[in-house]
Write a protein that holds these residues in place. Structure first.
Motif, PDB file in Angstrom:
ATOM      1  N   GLY A 110     -42.037  16.363  37.685  1.00 25.40           N
ATOM      2  CA  GLY A 110     -40.580  16.395  37.722  1.00 25.40           C
ATOM      3  C   GLY A 110     -39.988  17.328  36.684  1.00 25.40           C
ATOM      4  O   GLY A 110     -40.678  18.019  35.930  1.00 25.40           O
ATOM      5  N   THR A 111     -38.666  17.331  36.645  1.00 25.22           N
ATOM      6  CA  THR A 111     -37.942  18.259  35.766  1.00 25.22           C
ATOM      7  C   THR A 111     -38.143  17.945  34.287  1.00 25.22           C
ATOM      8  O   THR A 111     -38.141  18.837  33.458  1.00 25.22           O
ATOM      9  N   ALA A 112     -38.307  16.662  33.941  1.00 31.32           N
ATOM     10  CA  ALA A 112     -38.470  16.299  32.533  1.00 31.32           C
ATOM     11  C   ALA A 112     -39.757  16.890  31.963  1.00 31.32           C
ATOM     12  O   ALA A 112     -39.783  17.419  30.847  1.00 31.32           O
ATOM     13  N   GLY A 113     -40.841  16.810  32.732  1.00 30.44           N
ATOM     14  CA  GLY A 113     -42.099  17.359  32.263  1.00 30.44           C
ATOM     15  C   GLY A 113     -42.049  18.863  32.111  1.00 30.44           C
ATOM     16  O   GLY A 113     -42.532  19.425  31.122  1.00 30.44           O
ATOM     17  N   GLU A 114     -41.433  19.536  33.094  1.00 33.59           N
ATOM     18  CA  GLU A 114     -41.339  20.989  33.007  1.00 33.59           C
ATOM     19  C   GLU A 114     -40.441  21.416  31.851  1.00 33.59           C
ATOM     20  O   GLU A 114     -40.722  22.405  31.158  1.00 33.59           O
ATOM     21  N   ALA A 115     -39.365  20.662  31.624  1.00 36.44           N
ATOM     22  CA  ALA A 115     -38.464  20.980  30.504  1.00 36.44           C
ATOM     23  C   ALA A 115     -39.184  20.806  29.175  1.00 36.44           C
ATOM     24  O   ALA A 115     -38.996  21.607  28.241  1.00 36.44           O
ATOM     25  N   ALA A 116     -40.018  19.767  29.062  1.00 40.35           N
ATOM     26  CA  ALA A 116     -40.769  19.549  27.826  1.00 40.35           C
ATOM     27  C   ALA A 116     -41.747  20.689  27.584  1.00 40.35           C
ATOM     28  O   ALA A 116     -41.911  21.161  26.456  1.00 40.35           O
ATOM     29  N   ARG A 117     -42.409  21.131  28.649  1.00 38.44           N
ATOM     30  CA  ARG A 117     -43.347  22.240  28.492  1.00 38.44           C
ATOM     31  C   ARG A 117     -42.622  23.511  28.044  1.00 38.44           C
ATOM     32  O   ARG A 117     -43.089  24.235  27.159  1.00 38.44           O
ATOM     33  N   GLU A 118     -41.475  23.780  28.674  1.00 40.14           N
ATOM     34  CA  GLU A 118     -40.735  24.985  28.322  1.00 40.14           C
ATOM     35  C   GLU A 118     -40.225  24.919  26.881  1.00 40.14           C
ATOM     36  O   GLU A 118     -40.279  25.911  26.143  1.00 40.14           O
ATOM     37  N   ALA A 119     -39.736  23.755  26.458  1.00 42.88           N
ATOM     38  CA  ALA A 119     -39.239  23.606  25.089  1.00 42.88           C
ATOM     39  C   ALA A 119     -40.368  23.802  24.086  1.00 42.88           C
ATOM     40  O   ALA A 119     -40.180  24.444  23.039  1.00 42.88           O
ATOM     41  N   ALA A 120     -41.554  23.265  24.394  1.00 40.54           N
ATOM     42  CA  ALA A 120     -42.698  23.436  23.494  1.00 40.54           C
ATOM     43  C   ALA A 120     -43.107  24.899  23.419  1.00 40.54           C
ATOM     44  O   ALA A 120     -43.439  25.416  22.349  1.00 40.54           O
ATOM     45  N   ARG A 121     -43.065  25.589  24.560  1.00 38.30           N
ATOM     46  CA  ARG A 121     -43.415  27.012  24.562  1.00 38.30           C
ATOM     47  C   ARG A 121     -42.407  27.834  23.759  1.00 38.30           C
ATOM     48  O   ARG A 121     -42.779  28.774  23.053  1.00 38.30           O
ATOM     49  N   VAL A 122     -41.135  27.476  23.866  1.00 42.93           N
ATOM     50  CA  VAL A 122     -40.110  28.195  23.112  1.00 42.93           C
ATOM     51  C   VAL A 122     -40.314  28.011  21.608  1.00 42.93           C
ATOM     52  O   VAL A 122     -40.229  28.959  20.828  1.00 42.93           O
ATOM     53  N   ARG A 123     -40.583  26.751  21.201  1.00 42.64           N
ATOM     54  CA  ARG A 123     -40.800  26.503  19.774  1.00 42.64           C
ATOM     55  C   ARG A 123     -42.052  27.228  19.285  1.00 42.64           C
ATOM     56  O   ARG A 123     -42.070  27.776  18.175  1.00 42.64           O
ATOM     57  N   ARG A 124     -43.081  27.244  20.129  1.00 42.63           N
ATOM     58  CA  ARG A 124     -44.295  27.968  19.750  1.00 42.63           C
ATOM     59  C   ARG A 124     -44.016  29.461  19.624  1.00 42.63           C
ATOM     60  O   ARG A 124     -44.454  30.114  18.671  1.00 42.63           O
ATOM     61  N   GLY A 125     -43.260  30.017  20.554  1.00 45.68           N
ATOM     62  CA  GLY A 125     -42.919  31.434  20.495  1.00 45.68           C
ATOM     63  C   GLY A 125     -42.112  31.793  19.267  1.00 45.68           C
ATOM     64  O   GLY A 125     -42.293  32.861  18.675  1.00 45.68           O
ATOM     65  N   LYS A 126     -41.218  30.879  18.858  1.00 51.71           N
ATOM     66  CA  LYS A 126     -40.406  31.137  17.675  1.00 51.71           C
ATOM     67  C   LYS A 126     -41.282  31.208  16.429  1.00 51.71           C
ATOM     68  O   LYS A 126     -41.114  32.103  15.580  1.00 51.71           O
ATOM     69  N   LEU A 127     -42.236  30.281  16.301  1.00 51.62           N
ATOM     70  CA  LEU A 127     -43.135  30.294  15.149  1.00 51.62           C
ATOM     71  C   LEU A 127     -43.982  31.566  15.128  1.00 51.62           C
ATOM     72  O   LEU A 127     -44.171  32.189  14.078  1.00 51.62           O
ATOM     73  N   VAL A 128     -44.488  31.964  16.296  1.00 53.96           N
ATOM     74  CA  VAL A 128     -45.314  33.168  16.365  1.00 53.96           C
ATOM     75  C   VAL A 128     -44.492  34.405  16.031  1.00 53.96           C
ATOM     76  O   VAL A 128     -44.955  35.305  15.325  1.00 53.96           O
ATOM     77  N   ASP A 129     -43.260  34.451  16.536  1.00 52.70           N
ATOM     78  CA  ASP A 129     -42.399  35.603  16.245  1.00 52.70           C
ATOM     79  C   ASP A 129     -42.111  35.712  14.749  1.00 52.70           C
ATOM     80  O   ASP A 129     -42.088  36.810  14.184  1.00 52.70           O
ATOM     81  N   GLU A 130     -41.877  34.572  14.105  1.00 54.56           N
ATOM     82  CA  GLU A 130     -41.628  34.591  12.661  1.00 54.56           C
ATOM     83  C   GLU A 130     -42.860  35.086  11.906  1.00 54.56           C
ATOM     84  O   GLU A 130     -42.757  35.886  10.964  1.00 54.56           O
ATOM     85  N   ALA A 131     -44.042  34.604  12.330  1.00 53.95           N
ATOM     86  CA  ALA A 131     -45.275  35.052  11.674  1.00 53.95           C
ATOM     87  C   ALA A 131     -45.510  36.537  11.920  1.00 53.95           C
ATOM     88  O   ALA A 131     -45.946  37.272  11.021  1.00 53.95           O
ATOM     89  N   ARG A 132     -45.215  36.997  13.128  1.00 55.97           N
ATOM     90  CA  ARG A 132     -45.407  38.414  13.436  1.00 55.97           C
ATOM     91  C   ARG A 132     -44.465  39.287  12.615  1.00 55.97           C
ATOM     92  O   ARG A 132     -44.834  40.385  12.180  1.00 55.97           O
ATOM     93  N   ALA A 133     -43.246  38.801  12.391  1.00 51.73           N
ATOM     94  CA  ALA A 133     -42.292  39.563  11.590  1.00 51.73           C
ATOM     95  C   ALA A 133     -42.801  39.744  10.161  1.00 51.73           C
ATOM     96  O   ALA A 133     -42.685  40.825   9.568  1.00 51.73           O
TER      97      ALA A 133
END
Length: 653
Positions: free
Chosen positions: A342-365
């Protein structure tokens, strides 16, 4: 030996009983949160703080202070505890700005029960934060490790605890501040400086198929950075403990205070131009400790190598941390089967991916910032290198003159990492060589037929190194001999034979091999006896006192058992009396000798005639891509240099 961590980096903990020492410029309070296997802090009783300072296996101080000692017994922690996060916070009663960015960066040191310092971490890069998670002890696959975290909270201790999903965060914070308020902050005198670690780097049991220590020469009171601290990267490589360095949260410090020099301080390094606000200072060639410009450049090159290793380690660890955090978040949310669809599971996955991307982007910077600074430094340092350190295409070679003193080191190639392939760090090997060199003519890098003539490439690499070593010594103080049993290296040896740079013609055939080895073995024996007996003046007149480099091509072709034994003797005993070995060989060709030659391979520094990622650094165990120092196609620089060497040799005679 203390490993100085950078943000995101981890390190194994060999001891269950630990002491965590914290030093800060102003009084801070210290505590810890306990987490289960998923990292969940199950309630207020899982927070150890000045108001509740003890729990099974963990005790923290009751008051704010500039120095703290937390005691931890990992074996005594409750079985459900898999994570211990140590936090620091500025007490509410602190006078002045309530932010870590306005005070000296706190430092955390973990020591074993016997007082041995294990790891250290300086919490750099903080600004508006008034609470910070310093380090994390965590259990993985039955073993405990420590990770440098350095995650700050501008919202203070309440925000830190709320991020651990503690509903009672405000009440716990109030209780902590009240307990600290009842115990006045304790300022201490300046602590004694931590002992400086000059013991060198860790190494592993050398083995050409796993982890081979690479040797240079570390003598007397010369700087401690050396290729002795490199080793052959295991496959898959495992990260070794780093041995020092600065965190990546602030600007890189290129002065490298951990470099060991003579007992009295050397002249100060050249000062970099003052930096404009917000703009890093322009790098300066020779901006390192040392008595001469050559020594400063040598130290600076090894400092750049260490800095690149550490900033890349911090980036890779930060990415691993982001991946681990995303997995944990998904496990927590999707552990309930009803949430997976359902939508809740997909939203959780997307939110986790966004937070992971933010951490990686900060480290890359942060990585990009440090790489830009290192690249700028490399662009300044490379043109300033002396001939022995310079690439063959460096214009400094065109003005080459035979030196009056031997060089400290020679360049044997370049190193780089995949995160920044254009940035090359010179691989400098100290002189005199403490161990021999092995050009692997059967390198795995040649798989697929990309390099069909590895043996010829290997011999060309050996000749280029021999010319570089001749050029690094005064006239008459270095000589080259060659063993080429089948004459296969004749084409590669032309620069040496045309300029009569060889002490004697190349030895060929079984008889030539025997004579050459017998001649050098006799030299080693006589010099050893003269040194031990203090009778150097009694050496026979036919003994050449110049250092000798023996190039052996196509080993073990033309070698019988006696010759192999003599070669091993030269590899073991020769460096101490000035006989150095440079072999061009494929180890598989010597497989018929069985384990007899294993000590020989382990005693040599393995290089390759083509790029290969077989070297690992001593700090974090990266697999570095090595590129040999070859002469550009069509260049006549070897002949030019050897002509100058021949002229100087004629005058010397």
């Amino acid at each position: 030996m203390t490993a100085e961590l950078v943000r995101g980096q981890n390190h194994p903990l060999p001891s269950a009983r630990l002491e965590i020492r914290i030093t800060s410029g102003v009084p801070v309070l210290a505590g810890a949160t306990l987490g289960d296997e998923t990292g969940t802090v199950r309630g207020p009783q899982w927070v150890v703080h000045p108001g509740a300072p003890a729990r099974s296996g963990l005790e923290v101080p009751r008051q704010a202070a500039t120095e703290h000692r937390l005691t931890v017994d990992l074996a005594a922690l409750p079985e459900a505890v898999h994570r211990v996060e140590v936090f620091l916070a500025l007490p509410a009663a602190t006078q002045g700005p309530l932010r870590f960015g306005a005070v000296a960066a706190p430092h955390t040191t973990l020591t074993a029960a016997d007082g041995t310092e294990l790891v250290g971490y300086t919490l750099t890069g903080l600004d508006a934060e008034s609470a910070v998670v310093a380090v994390e002890l965590y259990r993985r696959q039955g073993a405990w490790k420590v990770r440098a975290v350095g995650q700050g909270y501008a919202g203070g201790l309440a925000a830190l605890l709320a991020d651990r999903a503690l509903r009672e965060a405000d009440d716990i914070t109030a209780g902590i501040q009240d307990a600290v308020g009842r115990s006045p902050a304790r300022a201490t005198t300046d602590p004694a400086p931590r002992p400086q670690d000059t013991s060198g780097f860790s190494s592993q049991e050398p083995c050409s198929s796993s982890s081979q220590e690479i040797s240079g020469s570390v003598t007397g009171q010369l700087p401690s950075y050396d290729t002795q601290r490199l080793y052959d990267a295991p496959r898959p490589h495992t990260a070794e403990a780093p041995d020092g360095g600065e965190g990546t949260g602030g600007p890189i410090d290129y002065t490298h205070p951990r470099r060991r020099t003579r007992t009295s301080p050397p002249p100060p390094a050249p000062a970099a131009p003052p930096a404009a606000d917000g703009v890093p200072a322009q790098p300066v060639a020779g901006d390192a400790a040392g008595w001469s410009m050559e020594e400063r450049l040598y130290n600076q090159v090894w400092g750049m190598f260490e800095d690149l290793a550490r900033t890349t380690a911090a980036y890779r660890s930060a990415v691993d941390f982001a991946d681990s955090r995303m997995e944990k978040e998904l496990e927590q949310f999707l552990g309930d089967p009803r949430r997976r669809l359902g939508t809740a599971g997909e939203a959780a996955r997307e939110a986790a991916r966004v937070r992971r991307g933010k951490l990686v982007d900060e480290a890359r910077a942060v990585l990009e910032r440090d790489l830009a600074q290192l690249t700028a430094e490399s662009e300044v340092v490379e043109p300033a290198l002396p001939p022995a350190y310079a690439r063959w295409d460096n214009p400094v070679w065109h003005g080459y003159q035979v030196p009056s003193d031997s060089a400290m080191a020679v360049r044997v190639g370049d190193l780089h990492l995949p995160e920044c392939a254009p940035l090359r760090i010179p691989l400098l090997v100290r002189l005199p060589l403490e161990r021999g060199l092995w050009i692997d003519s059967g390198s795995a890098a040649a798989s697929g037929g990309t390099f069909p003539d590895l043996r010829h490439l290997g011999m060309e690499t050996a000749v280029a190194l021999a010319v570089r070593m001749l050029a690094a010594h005064p006239a008459g103080e270095f000589a080259v001999q060659v063993i080429d049993p089948a004459g296969a290296g004749g084409r590669a040896l032309l620069p040496l034979t045309r300029t009569e740079a060889l002490a004697v013609p190349p030895a060929s055939g079984a008889r030539g091999v025997t004579d050459a080895l017998e001649r050098l073995t006799r030299r080693v024996d006589l010099l050893q006896m003269a040194v031990r007996g203090g009778a150097a003046e009694s050496l026979p007149p036919d003994v050449d006192l110049a250092r000798q480099l023996l190039i052996v091509n196509d080993f073990p072709h033309g070698f019988d058992d006696r010759a192999v034994t003599r070669l091993r003797y030269l590899a073991d005993e020769g460096p101490a009396v000035g006989v150095h070995l440079l072999m061009v060989a494929d180890r598989e060709d010597a497989a018929a000798y069985g384990p007899l030659l294993d000590p020989l391979w382990r005693s040599l520094m393995r290089l390759t005639p083509v790029p290969d990622d077989h070297l690992a650094d001593p700090w974090v165990g990266h697999a570095w891509t090595y590129e040999p120092a070859l002469v550009p196609p069509g260049s006549q620089i070897l002949q030019q240099v050897l002509t100058e060497v021949a002229k100087a040799r004629t005058k010397y005679r």
